[in-house]
Design a protein around this motif. Structure first.
Motif, PDB file in Angstrom:
ATOM      1  N   VAL A   3       0.852  -1.187   0.000  1.00 20.29           N
ATOM      2  CA  VAL A   3       0.000   0.000   0.000  1.00 20.29           C
ATOM      3  C   VAL A   3       0.891   1.241   0.000  1.00 20.29           C
ATOM      4  CG1 VAL A   3      -1.857   1.256   1.143  1.00 20.29           C
ATOM      5  CG2 VAL A   3      -1.774  -1.249   1.279  1.00 20.29           C
ATOM      6  N   PHE A   4       0.730   2.075  -1.010  1.00 24.93           N
ATOM      7  CA  PHE A   4       1.433   3.346  -1.090  1.00 24.93           C
ATOM      8  C   PHE A   4       0.438   4.472  -0.808  1.00 24.93           C
ATOM      9  CE2 PHE A   4       3.838   0.442  -3.699  1.00 24.93           C
ATOM     10  CZ  PHE A   4       5.160   0.753  -3.421  1.00 24.93           C
ATOM     11  N   ILE A   5       0.803   5.363   0.102  1.00 28.73           N
ATOM     12  CA  ILE A   5      -0.058   6.505   0.439  1.00 28.73           C
ATOM     13  C   ILE A   5       0.734   7.771   0.143  1.00 28.73           C
ATOM     14  CG2 ILE A   5      -1.465   7.620   2.199  1.00 28.73           C
ATOM     15  CD1 ILE A   5      -1.472   4.972   3.729  1.00 28.73           C
ATOM     16  N   ARG A   6       0.243   8.555  -0.795  1.00 34.14           N
ATOM     17  CA  ARG A   6       0.949   9.763  -1.225  1.00 34.14           C
ATOM     18  C   ARG A   6       0.148  11.007  -0.824  1.00 34.14           C
ATOM     19  NH1 ARG A   6       3.071   9.966  -7.244  1.00 34.14           N
ATOM     20  NH2 ARG A   6       4.439   8.434  -6.258  1.00 34.14           N
ATOM     21  N   ASP A   7       0.863  11.964  -0.256  1.00 32.89           N
ATOM     22  CA  ASP A   7       0.244  13.243   0.087  1.00 32.89           C
ATOM     23  C   ASP A   7       0.207  14.102  -1.171  1.00 32.89           C
ATOM     24  OD1 ASP A   7      -0.593  15.659   1.043  1.00 32.89           O
ATOM     25  OD2 ASP A   7       0.902  15.840   2.628  1.00 32.89           O
ATOM     26  N   VAL A   8      -0.991  14.304  -1.719  1.00 35.78           N
ATOM     27  CA  VAL A   8      -1.139  15.067  -2.961  1.00 35.78           C
ATOM     28  C   VAL A   8      -1.824  16.407  -2.694  1.00 35.78           C
ATOM     29  CG1 VAL A   8      -1.134  13.053  -4.466  1.00 35.78           C
ATOM     30  CG2 VAL A   8      -3.297  13.847  -3.490  1.00 35.78           C
ATOM     31  N   THR A   9      -1.743  16.878  -1.443  1.00 38.77           N
ATOM     32  CA  THR A   9      -2.406  18.133  -1.085  1.00 38.77           C
ATOM     33  C   THR A   9      -1.886  19.292  -1.928  1.00 38.77           C
ATOM     34  OG1 THR A   9      -2.615  17.310   1.175  1.00 38.77           O
ATOM     35  CG2 THR A   9      -2.973  19.668   0.829  1.00 38.77           C
ATOM     36  N   ARG A  10      -0.562  19.405  -2.033  1.00 39.78           N
ATOM     37  CA  ARG A  10       0.019  20.509  -2.795  1.00 39.78           C
ATOM     38  C   ARG A  10      -0.376  20.428  -4.262  1.00 39.78           C
ATOM     39  NH1 ARG A  10       6.497  22.016  -3.110  1.00 39.78           N
ATOM     40  NH2 ARG A  10       6.267  23.893  -4.387  1.00 39.78           N
ATOM     41  N   HIS A  11      -0.371  19.194  -4.789  1.00 39.51           N
ATOM     42  CA  HIS A  11      -0.764  19.011  -6.189  1.00 39.51           C
ATOM     43  C   HIS A  11      -2.216  19.422  -6.402  1.00 39.51           C
ATOM     44  CE1 HIS A  11      -0.891  17.297 -10.186  1.00 39.51           C
ATOM     45  NE2 HIS A  11      -1.923  16.545  -9.846  1.00 39.51           N
ATOM     46  N   LYS A  12      -3.085  19.031  -5.461  1.00 39.37           N
ATOM     47  CA  LYS A  12      -4.498  19.394  -5.555  1.00 39.37           C
ATOM     48  C   LYS A  12      -4.675  20.911  -5.460  1.00 39.37           C
ATOM     49  CE  LYS A  12      -7.123  15.719  -6.003  1.00 39.37           C
ATOM     50  NZ  LYS A  12      -8.174  15.619  -7.052  1.00 39.37           N
ATOM     51  N   GLU A  13      -3.916  21.540  -4.555  1.00 37.83           N
ATOM     52  CA  GLU A  13      -3.998  23.003  -4.431  1.00 37.83           C
ATOM     53  C   GLU A  13      -3.540  23.682  -5.715  1.00 37.83           C
ATOM     54  OE1 GLU A  13      -1.617  23.707  -1.026  1.00 37.83           O
ATOM     55  OE2 GLU A  13      -3.233  23.314   0.425  1.00 37.83           O
TER      56      GLU A  13
END
Length: 610
Positions: free
Chosen positions: A252-262
């Motif tokens: 399971v890979f969990i990536r923080d994509v908050t900056r990309h979404k912003e």
């Protein structure tokens, strides 16, 4: 020690009891093992000297059997294992150990390291006879190499997983956590020791929600990857979860994509703003691709030219007049090469054929990799401003004509007086001479010339550019202004080279320009003086015409304002003359410079391309 590594050739009784009877039986049986190709057997005395050696062991170590039987165990054991091995041999002989099992490194005859599985027991009669050590060995080098390679692979894999920017979790098929990397610890805010060996539902924080558990179990049960993105308000993060199933379990890979979404949201908002600006702009906006076909037009473009969007998109601009296509395409190609063309004035037409005066700014459309994918054309309808400019120009012409009327009337009255006198003389005398008719014809020609120039100045004509020589134009202007100059005791001094190249111009506009300048020069010298006019090549491809008077000059604080509309220092001035002059120079792609010094005079320099 692993029981699987214990030699099957060792009798179970001898492992627990080693009296003389069993020893003799074991010796009788064990002699057969020295000839076995699968195990390497040794018989050693209590000082670890080799008494007997199996042929298979000799082959593995690279010694002949008779060579081995003259060696000591210390010669065969790896230095790193020697101290511990001899200590256990001593314990075995002294009876402190009943058997000795281990895995150790041995040295072959060529110095290579071999891993051996070793099982050793003491052989001793019930009497006081000598004690012996019986040892069985098995080559496990290949197994150890495989284990070492696996260990190195695991270390590299672990190092790689620890360097991942993503949080990584490994589950077995029961849903228990078997590996968690450092970024997963930080994301979940838990220590890996507290997570490993436990199920995800009772270990992973509740804020991950049911979607995370469902994704993991779905990937395991369906043996297919599962991906999803979700927003987690408790941690204020957008997370992208990727589940990859395998036979052992689940990665399971969990990536923080908050900056990309912003960034996506910012880009989307920016695009909406840009689209809104384009759509609601007062100017017409058209975007063309590299093949000069329309890909986007705004509402102002559709409203002005009368085409529907369906008639425009995918087509070449239909609003360009046929005779201007070559000129327009050259400009478009320049923009595709990265050049910007600002404020280019040209003609366009509506769908019904109505011509429009347009001012265009043409810019390249640059992509993310700095490649030019098309051009953007921003247009403004200047038809009304053009008409207003023409009215101003005509108004200025009429103003100049009115101010010249006194001088022109005086100029016409002189030849009229001559004509009247000759007519009366001829009437009274009843005869005339040929010479009188020549004089009268010359005076009439003079009057005709003056009136023609006056009409040319006052009558509006469409601007048509042709190549003209500057000398004759200046001569006509000075001829028209000669009467006013004479009234003010002003003379003209000209230095115009006869071989000057022609300039592309609208003759009537240039005459109006020069009249404005010369007239100002004459009026600047009410007590008389000289206006010097010089025409010469100033620089490659440019012709300069300089007008220099001997008036009082213009103060510095007023010189900065003389180009402003309706600003004038004359009692009856309109304040439009210099503005109209500057506009004419600009339309001819030239320059106008004014220099003045109090008490010395003013110099106006017009530079035009040739």
């Amino acid at each position: 020690m692993n029981d699987l590594l214990v030699s099957p050739f060792v009798p179970e009784q001898l492992k627990t009891k080693a009296d003389g009877t069993f020893s003799r039986m074991f010796v009788d049986l064990a002699l057969k093992s020295f000839a076995s190709p699968h195990t390497g057997s040794l018989l050693l005395d209590r000082d670890c000297n080799l008494l007997m050696a199996g042929e298979s062991l000799g082959k593995k170590l690279g010694y002949r059997t008779e060579e081995l039987e003259r060696m000591n165990l210390q010669t065969l054991v790896h230095p790193g294992e020697l101290l511990l091995c001899m200590h256990h041999m001593s314990q075995l002989v002294s009876g402190q150990l009943s058997r000795y099992e281990t895995e150790m490194r041995w040295l072959s005859a060529d110095g290579q390291t071999l891993w051996m599985s070793v099982y050793a027991v003491e052989l001793k009669d019930s009497g006081d006879g000598p004690a012996y050590i019986y040892m069985q060995t098995q080559d496990i080098t290949a197994q150890k190499d495989a284990e070492s390679a696996l260990q190195e692979s695991l270390i590299r894999m672990t190092s790689l997983l620890e360097t991942f920017a993503d949080a990584y979790i490994m589950l077995n098929r029961s849903g228990q956590l078997v590996y968690v990397n450092r970024n997963a610890e930080q994301l979940l805010q838990l220590n890996r020791e507290d997570m490993l060996g436990h199920g995800i539902r009772g270990t992973v924080p509740d804020w991950l929600g049911a979607s995370f558990y469902k994704a993991c179990w779905r990937a395991i049960e369906e043996s297919a990857p599962v991906f999803y993105q979700d927003y987690y308000p408790l941690v204020k993060k957008w997370l992208e979860v990727s589940c990859y199933p395998g036979k052992p379990g689940l990665s399971v890979f969990i990536r923080d994509v908050t900056r990309h979404k912003e960034q996506e949201e910012t880009l989307r908002a920016t695009k909406q703003q840009l689209d809104s600006m384009i759509e609601h702009a007062a100017d017409t906006i058209a975007i063309l691709d590299a093949d000069l076909r329309l890909t986007k037009v705004n509402k102002a473009f559709i409203d002005l030219f009368g085409y529907s969007e369906a008639e425009l998109l995918g087509e070449r601009p239909p609003n360009i007049p046929e005779e201007l296509w070559i000129e327009s395409e050259l400009l478009f190609r320049k923009a595709l090469q990265g050049k910007q063309i600002p404020s280019f004035e040209t003609k366009r037409k509506r769908k019904d054929g109505t011509p429009l005066d347009m001012s265009l700014t043409i810019s390249p459309v640059v992509g993310k990799d700095q490649d030019i994918s098309g051009i953007c054309i921003i247009g403004r309808d200047i038809s009304e401003s053009k008409a207003t400019e023409e009215l101003l120009r005509n108004s200025e012409k009429l103003s100049v004509a009115g101010q010249l009327a006194v001088g022109i009337a005086h100029e016409i009255r002189n030849p009229l007086t001559s004509l009247k006198g000759f007519t009366q003389f001829m009437k009274a005398a009843g005869h005339y001479k040929e010479h009188y008719l020549d004089i009268m014809s010359s005076e009439l020609t003079r009057i005709e010339h003056i009136i023609s120039e006056m009409l040319l100045l006052a009558k509006p004509r469409p601007a048509t550019f042709h190549y003209k020589r500057i000398g004759p134009i200046l001569a006509d202007v000075l001829s028209l202004l000669e009467a006013q100059a004479n009234l003010n005791s002003v003379s003209f001094k000209t230095r115009i080279k006869p071989d000057l190249p022609a300039v592309r111009c609208e003759e009537n506009q240039l005459k109006q320009l020069f009249i404005n300048i010369v007239k100002n020069a004459v009026e600047a010298m009410p007590l008389g003086g000289t206006v010097e006019i010089v025409a010469a090549l100033a620089e490659p491809g440019m012709l300069s015409i300089t007008f220099r008077d001997e008036g009082d000059g213009i103060p510095a604080e007023l010189l900065q304002r003389i180009s402003e509309p309706f600003y004038t220092t004359k009692e009856n001035g309109s304040g439009l003359g210099l503005m109209v002059s500057q506009k004419i120079v600009t339309e001819h792609k030239g320059r106008m410079a004014i220099a003045s010094e109090a008490g010395v005079g003013t110099t106006v320099t017009i530079t035009l391309p040739v």
